[in-house]
Scaffold this active site. Structure first.
Site, PDB file in Angstrom:
ATOM      1  N   HIS A 156       0.851  -1.195   0.000  1.00  0.00           N
ATOM      2  CA  HIS A 156       0.000   0.000   0.000  1.00  0.00           C
ATOM      3  C   HIS A 156       0.885   1.243   0.000  1.00  0.00           C
ATOM      4  O   HIS A 156       2.105   1.150   0.096  1.00  0.00           O
ATOM      5  CB  HIS A 156      -0.967  -0.004   1.191  1.00  0.00           C
ATOM      6  CG  HIS A 156      -0.319   0.048   2.540  1.00  0.00           C
ATOM      7  ND1 HIS A 156       0.660  -0.843   2.944  1.00  0.00           N
ATOM      8  CD2 HIS A 156      -0.499   0.896   3.597  1.00  0.00           C
ATOM      9  CE1 HIS A 156       1.023  -0.553   4.178  1.00  0.00           C
ATOM     10  NE2 HIS A 156       0.349   0.499   4.595  1.00  0.00           N
ATOM     11  N   HIS A 159       1.293   3.821   2.061  1.00  0.00           N
ATOM     12  CA  HIS A 159       1.794   4.530   3.251  1.00  0.00           C
ATOM     13  C   HIS A 159       3.315   4.636   3.150  1.00  0.00           C
ATOM     14  O   HIS A 159       3.991   3.689   2.718  1.00  0.00           O
ATOM     15  CB  HIS A 159       1.394   3.791   4.544  1.00  0.00           C
ATOM     16  CG  HIS A 159      -0.012   4.086   4.967  1.00  0.00           C
ATOM     17  ND1 HIS A 159      -0.740   3.267   5.793  1.00  0.00           N
ATOM     18  CD2 HIS A 159      -0.832   5.132   4.655  1.00  0.00           C
ATOM     19  CE1 HIS A 159      -1.946   3.800   5.988  1.00  0.00           C
ATOM     20  NE2 HIS A 159      -2.029   4.920   5.296  1.00  0.00           N
ATOM     21  N   ASP A 205       5.918   4.430   5.017  1.00  0.00           N
ATOM     22  CA  ASP A 205       6.876   3.442   5.540  1.00  0.00           C
ATOM     23  C   ASP A 205       7.012   2.221   4.632  1.00  0.00           C
ATOM     24  O   ASP A 205       7.872   1.373   4.855  1.00  0.00           O
ATOM     25  CB  ASP A 205       6.528   3.034   6.989  1.00  0.00           C
ATOM     26  CG  ASP A 205       5.098   2.561   7.183  1.00  0.00           C
ATOM     27  OD1 ASP A 205       4.196   3.134   6.555  1.00  0.00           O
ATOM     28  OD2 ASP A 205       4.885   1.615   7.966  1.00  0.00           O
ATOM     29  N   HIS A 206       6.195   2.129   3.591  1.00  0.00           N
ATOM     30  CA  HIS A 206       6.256   0.983   2.665  1.00  0.00           C
ATOM     31  C   HIS A 206       6.725   1.361   1.262  1.00  0.00           C
ATOM     32  O   HIS A 206       7.032   0.486   0.465  1.00  0.00           O
ATOM     33  CB  HIS A 206       4.886   0.300   2.596  1.00  0.00           C
ATOM     34  CG  HIS A 206       4.442  -0.223   3.928  1.00  0.00           C
ATOM     35  ND1 HIS A 206       4.494  -1.558   4.255  1.00  0.00           N
ATOM     36  CD2 HIS A 206       3.987   0.437   5.037  1.00  0.00           C
ATOM     37  CE1 HIS A 206       4.086  -1.707   5.515  1.00  0.00           C
ATOM     38  NE2 HIS A 206       3.772  -0.511   6.000  1.00  0.00           N
ATOM     39  N   HIS A 257      -7.262  -1.519   5.563  1.00  0.00           N
ATOM     40  CA  HIS A 257      -6.308  -0.620   6.214  1.00  0.00           C
ATOM     41  C   HIS A 257      -6.662   0.848   5.945  1.00  0.00           C
ATOM     42  O   HIS A 257      -5.795   1.717   5.982  1.00  0.00           O
ATOM     43  CB  HIS A 257      -4.908  -0.981   5.704  1.00  0.00           C
ATOM     44  CG  HIS A 257      -3.775  -0.364   6.474  1.00  0.00           C
ATOM     45  ND1 HIS A 257      -3.662  -0.457   7.838  1.00  0.00           N
ATOM     46  CD2 HIS A 257      -2.697   0.345   6.062  1.00  0.00           C
ATOM     47  CE1 HIS A 257      -2.558   0.171   8.226  1.00  0.00           C
ATOM     48  NE2 HIS A 257      -1.962   0.687   7.165  1.00  0.00           N
ATOM     49  N   ASP A 264       0.411  -4.314   6.912  1.00  0.00           N
ATOM     50  CA  ASP A 264      -0.620  -3.568   7.637  1.00  0.00           C
ATOM     51  C   ASP A 264      -2.067  -3.959   7.295  1.00  0.00           C
ATOM     52  O   ASP A 264      -2.521  -3.765   6.171  1.00  0.00           O
ATOM     53  CB  ASP A 264      -0.457  -2.058   7.337  1.00  0.00           C
ATOM     54  CG  ASP A 264       0.961  -1.585   7.604  1.00  0.00           C
ATOM     55  OD1 ASP A 264       1.838  -2.436   7.819  1.00  0.00           O
ATOM     56  OD2 ASP A 264       1.181  -0.363   7.583  1.00  0.00           O
ATOM     57  N   HIS A 300       7.070  -5.603  11.091  1.00  0.00           N
ATOM     58  CA  HIS A 300       6.405  -4.315  11.294  1.00  0.00           C
ATOM     59  C   HIS A 300       6.319  -4.059  12.798  1.00  0.00           C
ATOM     60  O   HIS A 300       5.263  -3.788  13.357  1.00  0.00           O
ATOM     61  CB  HIS A 300       5.009  -4.318  10.647  1.00  0.00           C
ATOM     62  CG  HIS A 300       4.492  -2.945  10.298  1.00  0.00           C
ATOM     63  ND1 HIS A 300       3.735  -2.208  11.157  1.00  0.00           N
ATOM     64  CD2 HIS A 300       4.611  -2.189   9.188  1.00  0.00           C
ATOM     65  CE1 HIS A 300       3.415  -1.054  10.586  1.00  0.00           C
ATOM     66  NE2 HIS A 300       3.945  -1.021   9.382  1.00  0.00           N
TER      67      HIS A 300
HETATM   68 ZN   LIG Z   1       3.219   0.330   7.886  1.00  0.00          ZN
HETATM   69 ZN   LIG Z   2       0.013   1.340   6.590  1.00  0.00          ZN
END
Ligand SMILES: [Zn+2]
Ligand SMILES: [Zn+2]
Length: 303
Positions: A64, A66, A68-69, A140, A208, A269
């Site tokens: 996804h 976000h 951090d990914h 999510h 997530d 994670h």
């Molecule tokens: Zn994350």
């Molecule tokens: Zn996320």
């Protein structure tokens, strides 16, 4: 000898990276394929530290959008270009990822002399004779995919039975392997009596997500289940916070492994909030599913 599937954890942190953990990235290596699952900020340096060559990446599976990914993607792509990457890079993701990445990768000066194909995927989206990749929607708050890599079970000849039968090697055996019955010196030999299936090998990636009904059927019978666990139920408001932030708890990850009859569970994670009590964090999972561990950056697992 069949090649093994190798999984390298390049980043195992939750939203905020720590000195010990980088943002999410997991590399699956199998028979010429180097499939990167997520590419958090700093992933390209993690490749170097792990003594891996980022130019070997063949596909990127984005769970996804976000940060951090995905924040590591522009940097990685820039390095690939500077290093003379000359393949087509395939990037897969959930609905909306194409527009997002086109905007995102077009933000700065990212010179690029190689081709990138971005595909929005759901269900089985890539398949060879030997393995396939499949995506399933998770929950999510924004579109998100979970992924599985499945190495298909190969048909093998039962060598003991073959020896007893005195069948000659060569094309007859090839037929048996393909499931065809054969006739040799007037006698019929049934393929099913001389062959066995090695069984699939399945690696699942659940990043997530809120606990949901799709997870267990999707990861059923995983040889290795890699699952996020951002909260702990045995902590103040842990279960409620996981629900509010649309994440899983350590206990829910264990329950997922148990219900799906997976063989091995690795948690990733990992939030900095649990770094000091990792043992207790893992205990919560282990009480439900014994073969569990917490991933550390640069851990390697072979299946
Ligand atoms: Zn994350
Ligand atoms: Zn996320």
């Amino acid at each position: 000898m069949a090649s093994k599937i190798k999984v390298t954890f390049l980043g195992t942190s939750a939203q905020i990276p720590t000195a010990r953990r980088n943002h999410s990235a997991i590399l699956l290596t199998y028979d010429g394929e180097n499939i990167l699952v997520d590419c958090g900020e700093g992933t390209q340096r993690q490749f170097r530290k792990a003594k891996l060559n980022p130019c070997k990446v063949t596909r990127v599976l984005v769970t996804h959008r976000h940060g951090d990914h995905v924040f590591g993607l522009p940097g990685l792509i820039s390095t690939l270009d500077l290093s003379g990457y000359n393949k087509t890079l395939y990037i897969y993701g959930p609905k909306g990822i194409k527009k997002f990445l086109e905007n995102f990768l077009g933000l700065g000066y990212v010179k690029r002399d190689f081709k990138i194909i971005i595909e929005e995927v759901y269900g089985k989206f890539f398949e060879t004779n030997d393995f396939y990749l499949e995506a399933e929607k998770m929950e999510h708050g924004i579109p998100i995919n979970a992924y599985v890599f499945v190495k298909k079970g190969q048909t093998k000849i039962d060598k003991e039975k073959l020896k007893k039968s005195k069948l000659p090697s060569g094309s007859l055996l090839k037929n048996l392997k393909e499931g065809k019955d054969i006739v040799y010196e007037g006698k019929k030999y049934l393929a099913k009596n001389f062959t066995y299936s090695e069984g699939d090998k399945k690696i699942s990636f659940i990043l997530d997500t809120l606990d949901n009904e799709e997870i267990v059927p999707f990861v059923k019978n995983s040889d290795l289940l890699i699952c996020e666990a951002s909260f702990m139920e045995n902590s103040e408001n842990g279960k409620r916070l996981a629900k509010e932030h649309l994440h899983l708890t350590a206990k829910q990850a264990g329950e997922t492994a148990k219900k799906s009859k997976s063989k091995k569970l690795i948690l990733t994670h990992i939030s900095q909030r649990h770094e000091k009590n990792l043992k207790e964090f893992l205990e919560e999972t282990k009480r439900v599913f014994k073969d569990s561990s917490v991933a550390e950056d640069f851990d390697i697992v072979e299946i």
